[in-house]
Design an enzyme around this catalytic site. Structure first.
Site, PDB file in Angstrom:
ATOM      1  N   PRO A  13      77.323  27.605 -22.002  1.00  8.99           N
ATOM      2  CA  PRO A  13      76.171  27.828 -21.121  1.00  8.99           C
ATOM      3  C   PRO A  13      75.347  29.059 -21.482  1.00  8.99           C
ATOM      4  O   PRO A  13      75.883  30.105 -21.855  1.00  8.99           O
ATOM      5  CB  PRO A  13      76.813  28.002 -19.733  1.00  8.99           C
ATOM      6  CG  PRO A  13      78.254  28.252 -19.974  1.00  8.99           C
ATOM      7  CD  PRO A  13      78.595  27.585 -21.275  1.00  8.99           C
ATOM      8  N   ASN A  14      74.050  28.869 -21.348  1.00  9.12           N
ATOM      9  CA  ASN A  14      73.020  29.906 -21.551  1.00  9.12           C
ATOM     10  C   ASN A  14      72.750  30.223 -23.015  1.00  9.12           C
ATOM     11  O   ASN A  14      71.807  30.964 -23.307  1.00  9.12           O
ATOM     12  CB  ASN A  14      73.359  31.200 -20.775  1.00  9.12           C
ATOM     13  CG  ASN A  14      73.421  30.955 -19.284  1.00  9.12           C
ATOM     14  OD1 ASN A  14      72.471  30.434 -18.713  1.00  9.12           O
ATOM     15  ND2 ASN A  14      74.533  31.279 -18.653  1.00  9.12           N
ATOM     16  N   ARG A  21      66.066  36.171 -24.931  1.00 15.51           N
ATOM     17  CA  ARG A  21      66.412  37.268 -24.027  1.00 15.51           C
ATOM     18  C   ARG A  21      67.545  38.078 -24.645  1.00 15.51           C
ATOM     19  O   ARG A  21      68.279  37.591 -25.491  1.00 15.51           O
ATOM     20  CB  ARG A  21      66.900  36.702 -22.671  1.00 15.51           C
ATOM     21  CG  ARG A  21      65.908  35.827 -21.917  1.00 15.51           C
ATOM     22  CD  ARG A  21      64.780  36.643 -21.283  1.00 15.51           C
ATOM     23  NE  ARG A  21      65.291  37.753 -20.489  1.00 15.51           N
ATOM     24  CZ  ARG A  21      65.643  37.654 -19.201  1.00 15.51           C
ATOM     25  NH1 ARG A  21      65.531  36.508 -18.574  1.00 15.51           N
ATOM     26  NH2 ARG A  21      66.088  38.720 -18.563  1.00 15.51           N
ATOM     27  N   TYR A  26      72.524  39.876 -28.356  1.00 17.23           N
ATOM     28  CA  TYR A  26      72.757  38.605 -29.031  1.00 17.23           C
ATOM     29  C   TYR A  26      71.894  38.380 -30.278  1.00 17.23           C
ATOM     30  O   TYR A  26      72.043  37.351 -30.945  1.00 17.23           O
ATOM     31  CB  TYR A  26      72.550  37.446 -28.043  1.00 17.23           C
ATOM     32  CG  TYR A  26      73.516  37.516 -26.874  1.00 17.23           C
ATOM     33  CD1 TYR A  26      74.888  37.393 -27.069  1.00 17.23           C
ATOM     34  CD2 TYR A  26      73.064  37.730 -25.565  1.00 17.23           C
ATOM     35  CE1 TYR A  26      75.780  37.475 -26.015  1.00 17.23           C
ATOM     36  CE2 TYR A  26      73.947  37.815 -24.503  1.00 17.23           C
ATOM     37  CZ  TYR A  26      75.300  37.689 -24.740  1.00 17.23           C
ATOM     38  OH  TYR A  26      76.187  37.774 -23.698  1.00 17.23           O
ATOM     39  N   ASN A  78      81.795  28.316 -29.188  1.00 18.57           N
ATOM     40  CA  ASN A  78      81.457  29.513 -28.424  1.00 18.57           C
ATOM     41  C   ASN A  78      81.351  29.044 -26.981  1.00 18.57           C
ATOM     42  O   ASN A  78      80.311  28.514 -26.579  1.00 18.57           O
ATOM     43  CB  ASN A  78      80.159  30.149 -28.897  1.00 18.57           C
ATOM     44  CG  ASN A  78      79.863  31.430 -28.122  1.00 18.57           C
ATOM     45  OD1 ASN A  78      80.473  31.700 -27.080  1.00 18.57           O
ATOM     46  ND2 ASN A  78      78.935  32.210 -28.626  1.00 18.57           N
ATOM     47  N   ALA A  81      80.351  31.931 -21.167  1.00 18.76           N
ATOM     48  CA  ALA A  81      81.062  32.446 -19.982  1.00 18.76           C
ATOM     49  C   ALA A  81      82.298  31.614 -19.637  1.00 18.76           C
ATOM     50  O   ALA A  81      83.237  32.131 -19.004  1.00 18.76           O
ATOM     51  CB  ALA A  81      80.110  32.505 -18.798  1.00 18.76           C
ATOM     52  N   HIS A  84      85.982  32.830 -20.206  1.00 16.41           N
ATOM     53  CA  HIS A  84      86.714  33.707 -19.293  1.00 16.41           C
ATOM     54  C   HIS A  84      87.149  32.997 -18.024  1.00 16.41           C
ATOM     55  O   HIS A  84      87.782  33.612 -17.164  1.00 16.41           O
ATOM     56  CB  HIS A  84      85.835  34.921 -18.948  1.00 16.41           C
ATOM     57  CG  HIS A  84      85.083  35.459 -20.123  1.00 16.41           C
ATOM     58  ND1 HIS A  84      85.715  35.990 -21.228  1.00 16.41           N
ATOM     59  CD2 HIS A  84      83.748  35.500 -20.413  1.00 16.41           C
ATOM     60  CE1 HIS A  84      84.796  36.364 -22.122  1.00 16.41           C
ATOM     61  NE2 HIS A  84      83.601  36.061 -21.649  1.00 16.41           N
ATOM     62  N   ASP A  91      92.518  23.024 -21.604  1.00 15.72           N
ATOM     63  CA  ASP A  91      93.331  21.802 -21.567  1.00 15.72           C
ATOM     64  C   ASP A  91      92.768  20.745 -22.527  1.00 15.72           C
ATOM     65  O   ASP A  91      93.532  20.055 -23.219  1.00 15.72           O
ATOM     66  CB  ASP A  91      93.397  21.241 -20.145  1.00 15.72           C
ATOM     67  CG  ASP A  91      94.282  22.061 -19.221  1.00 15.72           C
ATOM     68  OD1 ASP A  91      95.058  22.906 -19.712  1.00 15.72           O
ATOM     69  OD2 ASP A  91      94.192  21.866 -17.993  1.00 15.72           O
ATOM     70  N   GLU A 102      87.276  29.941 -32.298  1.00 18.63           N
ATOM     71  CA  GLU A 102      86.477  30.477 -31.183  1.00 18.63           C
ATOM     72  C   GLU A 102      85.562  31.564 -31.739  1.00 18.63           C
ATOM     73  O   GLU A 102      86.026  32.466 -32.450  1.00 18.63           O
ATOM     74  CB  GLU A 102      87.454  31.054 -30.152  1.00 18.63           C
ATOM     75  CG  GLU A 102      86.813  31.738 -28.967  1.00 18.63           C
ATOM     76  CD  GLU A 102      87.873  32.350 -28.036  1.00 18.63           C
ATOM     77  OE1 GLU A 102      89.084  32.070 -28.207  1.00 18.63           O
ATOM     78  OE2 GLU A 102      87.490  33.126 -27.150  1.00 18.63           O
ATOM     79  N   HIS A 104      82.421  34.399 -30.834  1.00 15.84           N
ATOM     80  CA  HIS A 104      81.560  35.128 -29.905  1.00 15.84           C
ATOM     81  C   HIS A 104      80.578  35.962 -30.713  1.00 15.84           C
ATOM     82  O   HIS A 104      80.983  36.664 -31.656  1.00 15.84           O
ATOM     83  CB  HIS A 104      82.378  36.030 -28.983  1.00 15.84           C
ATOM     84  CG  HIS A 104      83.311  35.236 -28.132  1.00 15.84           C
ATOM     85  ND1 HIS A 104      82.869  34.493 -27.066  1.00 15.84           N
ATOM     86  CD2 HIS A 104      84.645  35.002 -28.242  1.00 15.84           C
ATOM     87  CE1 HIS A 104      83.889  33.860 -26.540  1.00 15.84           C
ATOM     88  NE2 HIS A 104      84.979  34.137 -27.241  1.00 15.84           N
ATOM     89  N   SER A 106      78.739  38.507 -29.619  1.00 16.17           N
ATOM     90  CA  SER A 106      78.960  39.926 -29.310  1.00 16.17           C
ATOM     91  C   SER A 106      80.445  40.247 -29.413  1.00 16.17           C
ATOM     92  O   SER A 106      81.295  39.343 -29.401  1.00 16.17           O
ATOM     93  CB  SER A 106      78.456  40.237 -27.896  1.00 16.17           C
ATOM     94  OG  SER A 106      79.227  39.534 -26.930  1.00 16.17           O
ATOM     95  N   ARG A 111      82.774  45.193 -24.265  1.00 17.12           N
ATOM     96  CA  ARG A 111      81.939  44.940 -23.093  1.00 17.12           C
ATOM     97  C   ARG A 111      82.780  45.003 -21.804  1.00 17.12           C
ATOM     98  O   ARG A 111      83.859  45.571 -21.792  1.00 17.12           O
ATOM     99  CB  ARG A 111      81.222  43.600 -23.280  1.00 17.12           C
ATOM    100  CG  ARG A 111      80.342  43.584 -24.535  1.00 17.12           C
ATOM    101  CD  ARG A 111      79.610  42.288 -24.704  1.00 17.12           C
ATOM    102  NE  ARG A 111      78.649  42.066 -23.635  1.00 17.12           N
ATOM    103  CZ  ARG A 111      78.009  40.911 -23.427  1.00 17.12           C
ATOM    104  NH1 ARG A 111      78.240  39.881 -24.227  1.00 17.12           N
ATOM    105  NH2 ARG A 111      77.161  40.779 -22.427  1.00 17.12           N
ATOM    106  N   ARG A 115      85.308  40.292 -19.688  1.00 18.41           N
ATOM    107  CA  ARG A 115      85.098  39.524 -20.931  1.00 18.41           C
ATOM    108  C   ARG A 115      86.263  39.693 -21.914  1.00 18.41           C
ATOM    109  O   ARG A 115      86.258  39.120 -22.993  1.00 18.41           O
ATOM    110  CB  ARG A 115      83.800  39.976 -21.623  1.00 18.41           C
ATOM    111  CG  ARG A 115      82.561  39.708 -20.806  1.00 18.41           C
ATOM    112  CD  ARG A 115      81.295  40.019 -21.582  1.00 18.41           C
ATOM    113  NE  ARG A 115      80.182  40.254 -20.692  1.00 18.41           N
ATOM    114  CZ  ARG A 115      79.397  39.291 -20.179  1.00 18.41           C
ATOM    115  NH1 ARG A 115      79.589  38.033 -20.505  1.00 18.41           N
ATOM    116  NH2 ARG A 115      78.409  39.598 -19.352  1.00 18.41           N
TER     117      ARG A 115
END
Ligand code: CA2
Length: 149
Positions: A13-14, A21, A26, A78, A81, A84, A91, A102, A104, A106, A111, A115
Site C-alpha cells: 500500500p501507498n 511524495r 523514498y 515490499n 505498512a 508490520h 501465512d 523482502e 524496503h 528505506s 526509523r 517499523r
C-alpha cells in the site's frame, strides 16, 4: 522444452505514490521507473516478470496464491505498512514454496520502532532495506543468480 522462469514482484500500500511524495525518504523514482528497470533486467536474463501494486491486503494474498500454482519461482515483496501488521500475508507466503525476498526502500531500522518488526521476515529468505530502489534490483540479481531455471 524448459519453461521460462518467472518472478513476481509485489508492492504494498501507498507505493503507487513513489516519486510523488516524501522523496527525502523514498527517493525521486516512480513505481513505473522501478518496474521498468526490473523488467529490463529480468528480460535480459531470460526471465518473465510480473509486477503488481495494491493498496489491498487481499489482492496481494490472492497474487501469492496464484504464484503457488503457476510455476513462479520467486517473489520479491515490499509489503510496505503490511510488513508490520500482516499475519495474513505471512501465512500466504508460508504456503508458497519458492524463494521470497523482502525489500524496503528505506532503512526501517533507522526509523520509528514500530517499523523494526516484520512479520514477513519470519518467512523471507533474504531481506534488503535502505538501498533505495536499488534494493529491488539487488533482490532480482540474487534470484537470477541462485534460482535454477
Ligand atoms: O521502506 C519501505 O520500502 C517501506 O516498506 C515503505 C512503507 C513503510 O510503511 C515501511 O515501514 C517501509 C511505506 C510505503 C509508502 O510509500 C510512499 C512513497 C511515497 C510517498 C508516500 C508513501
Amino acid at each position: 522444452m524448459p519453461t521460462t522462469p518467472r518472478v513476481l514482484v509485489l508492492h504494498g500500500p501507498n507505493l503507487n505514490l513513489l516519486g510523488a511524495r516524501q522523496p527525502e525518504i523514498y527517493g525521486a523514482a516512480t513505481l513505473d521507473d522501478v518496474n521498468s528497470l526490473l523488467l529490463e533486467k529480468a528480460v535480459s536474463a531470460g526471465w518473465e516478470i510480473d509486477c503488481l501494486q495494491s493498496n489491498h491486503e487481499g489482492v496481494l494474498i490472492d497474487a501469492i496464491h496464484a504464484a503457488r500454482l503457476d510455476g513462479t519461482l520467486a517473489i520479491i515483496i515490499n509489503p510496505a505498512a503490511y510488513t508490520h501488521t500482516s499475519v495474513a500475508i505471512l501465512d500466504a507466503l508460508n504456503a508458497f514454496d519458492g524463494r521470497v525476498i523482502e525489500v524496503h526502500i528505506s532503512n526501517v531500522h533507522k526509523r520509528e520502532s514500530f517499523r523494526h518488526h516484520s512479520y514477513i521476515s519470519l518467512r523471507a529468505d533474504g531481506v534488503i532495506a535502505g538501498l533505495g530502489i536499488q534494493g529491488y534490483l539487488a533482490a532480482l540479481e540474487a534470484i537470477i543468480r541462485t534460482d535454477k531455471k
